[in-house]
Design an enzyme around this catalytic site. Structure first.
Site, PDB file in Angstrom:
ATOM      1  N   HIS A 153       0.827  -1.212   0.101  1.00 23.71           N
ATOM      2  CA  HIS A 153       0.018  -0.017  -0.154  1.00 23.71           C
ATOM      3  C   HIS A 153       0.939   1.149  -0.043  1.00 23.71           C
ATOM      4  O   HIS A 153       1.610   1.552   0.933  1.00 23.71           O
ATOM      5  CB  HIS A 153      -0.739   0.011   1.272  1.00 23.71           C
ATOM      6  CG  HIS A 153      -1.694   1.284   1.445  1.00 23.71           C
ATOM      7  ND1 HIS A 153      -2.766   1.654   0.689  1.00 23.71           N
ATOM      8  CD2 HIS A 153      -1.766   2.179   2.420  1.00 23.71           C
ATOM      9  CE1 HIS A 153      -3.170   2.710   0.774  1.00 23.71           C
ATOM     10  NE2 HIS A 153      -2.416   3.468   1.746  1.00 23.71           N
ATOM     11  N   LYS A 174      -0.334  10.459   0.745  1.00 20.65           N
ATOM     12  CA  LYS A 174       0.481   9.843   0.041  1.00 20.65           C
ATOM     13  C   LYS A 174       0.048  10.222  -1.509  1.00 20.65           C
ATOM     14  O   LYS A 174       0.932  10.613  -2.380  1.00 20.65           O
ATOM     15  CB  LYS A 174       0.801   8.346   0.092  1.00 20.65           C
ATOM     16  CG  LYS A 174       1.143   7.997   1.754  1.00 20.65           C
ATOM     17  CD  LYS A 174       1.442   6.339   1.652  1.00 20.65           C
ATOM     18  CE  LYS A 174       0.081   5.585   1.752  1.00 20.65           C
ATOM     19  NZ  LYS A 174      -0.686   6.121   2.787  1.00 20.65           N
ATOM     20  N   ASP A 192      -1.767   3.667  -4.291  1.00 20.13           N
ATOM     21  CA  ASP A 192      -2.491   2.846  -3.667  1.00 20.13           C
ATOM     22  C   ASP A 192      -1.991   1.619  -3.542  1.00 20.13           C
ATOM     23  O   ASP A 192      -1.581   0.909  -2.706  1.00 20.13           O
ATOM     24  CB  ASP A 192      -4.137   2.801  -4.337  1.00 20.13           C
ATOM     25  CG  ASP A 192      -4.939   2.249  -3.171  1.00 20.13           C
ATOM     26  OD1 ASP A 192      -4.678   2.619  -1.784  1.00 20.13           O
ATOM     27  OD2 ASP A 192      -5.859   1.504  -3.296  1.00 20.13           O
ATOM     28  N   ARG A 258      18.155  14.698  12.191  1.00 20.42           N
ATOM     29  CA  ARG A 258      18.430  16.054  11.981  1.00 20.42           C
ATOM     30  C   ARG A 258      19.512  16.350  10.895  1.00 20.42           C
ATOM     31  O   ARG A 258      19.424  17.280  10.393  1.00 20.42           O
ATOM     32  CB  ARG A 258      18.571  16.584  13.289  1.00 20.42           C
ATOM     33  CG  ARG A 258      17.491  16.949  14.085  1.00 20.42           C
ATOM     34  CD  ARG A 258      16.260  17.635  13.948  1.00 20.42           C
ATOM     35  NE  ARG A 258      16.404  18.988  13.905  1.00 20.42           N
ATOM     36  CZ  ARG A 258      16.304  19.797  14.977  1.00 20.42           C
ATOM     37  NH1 ARG A 258      15.840  19.236  16.075  1.00 20.42           N
ATOM     38  NH2 ARG A 258      16.629  21.204  14.894  1.00 20.42           N
TER      39      ARG A 258
END
Length: 340
Positions: A153, A174, A192, A258
């Protein structure tokens, strides 16, 4: 998110399916030489076999479940035999339940041998290509057919030539991000439902579900046909998976990357793929970040340059260079403008 699921694998295919699809996938044409029920014959292996020893009578360890290739050597061997010996040699081959026989380089079988194959229910085909090219092309086709595959998915987009797969929980956007990337000139592979095939040892090929194809479902809007709206330039059928981007819900307590010094990976069908985890929060332009992810991948892949490592090396040089601290000189970057 665990992506390393056990892959599925096709156990066999009928010769009818093989004959119907081989010309669609590759630049090779097979011509039938006899009429038998091709649905009753099945191919179980991706490898091909040239049955020279079997024709000579040695059938121990004969890999009869493979497609059998008769090239110049095998057909010349049969043709130089006397009639009875020729039939006996060919009988030693077709007494096994072969998937099919393919003659290369437009070679021919004697009519009595072709009749024997028909009575045994063995399909016989011929191609104009040489044995080497035929084996190369058919192996590539069978490798795809018998490769491990799994459906995931997510969304798959070609961004600057880099295959980026977007994953994450439902409702994070998404499809919207993928649509935004397409609008910016990139190409949609699947949305999908992303089908991934493992090819060889470490190559993953993503494609779309045959039914969904290049349609997208956008919440609040409905179904969108990307090809019809944006044109042929906005889609592609397949793409190698090179980076996985996981969209996450923003959590203040989570410790997100980071600097980018620690490279994360995820396994898909046993293959390690770079993983980028992007938290979603208001004001963040995910589309631009994914474009930078793709460009960073290209920069690292082709030149070995990693921005975080370059910055780290620069900081180390400044710290260890005591002369800069003692010189008292600043850096001039505009006339009469100094940085102390």
């Amino acid at each position: 998110m665990n992506l390393d699921q056990k892959g599925l694998k096709k156990r066999s295919m009928t010769v009818a399916y093989f004959f119907e699809n081989i010309s669609k996938s590759l630049d090779i044409k097979l011509r039938r030489l006899n009429e038998v029920d091709e649905q009753k014959r099945r191919i179980f292996e991706r490898d091909l076999h040239r049955p020279g020893l079997a024709l000579a009578g040695f059938t121990n360890l004969f890999t009869y479940k493979r497609v059998q290739i008769l090239g110049n050597t095998e057909t010349r061997f049969l043709n130089h035999l006397e009639d009875d010996d020729r039939k006996r040699a060919f009988e030693s081959l077709i007494k096994f339940k072969l998937p099919c026989i393919i003659l290369t380089s437009n070679n021919k079988l004697e009519p009595e041998l072709l009749d024997m194959a028909t009575r045994a229910g063995v399909p016989v085909f011929v191609t104009r290509h040489s044995s080497t090219k035929t084996i190369y092309l058919l192996t590539d086709f069978l490798d795809d057919q018998f490769s491990q595959y799994q459906q995931f998915h997510g969304s798959m987009v070609d961004v600057y030539g880099v295959g980026v797969m977007l994953i994450g929980n439902s409702g994070l956007g998404k499809s919207e991000v993928a649509l935004d990337l397409v609008e910016r000139g990139h190409r949609l592979v699947a949305d999908d439902a992303v089908v991934i095939n493992r090819k060889g040892e470490n190559v993953l090929i993503a494609s779309g579900n045959e039914i969904v194809d290049h349609f997208m479902e956008i919440r609040g809007l409905g179904v969108v046909d990307v090809k019809a709206i944006f044109g042929i330039r906005a889609i592609r059928d397949k793409k190698v998976v090179q980076v996985v981007v996981e969209l996450l819900e923003w959590n203040e307590e989570s410790d997100y990357e980071r600097l980018g010094l620690d490279t994360k990976t995820t396994k898909i069908l046993g293959v390690d793929i770079p993983l980028i985890q992007l938290p979603i929060n208001p004001g963040k332009n995910i589309t631009v970040i994914i474009e930078v992810v793709a460009l960073n991948y290209l920069l690292k892949h082709y030149s070995g340059y990693v921005a975080a490592e370059a910055l780290e090396q620069r900081i180390k040089r400044v710290i260890t260079n005591e002369s800069l601290k003692k010189s008292g000189k600043g850096r001039t970057y505009l006339a009469k403008d100094y940085e102390e």
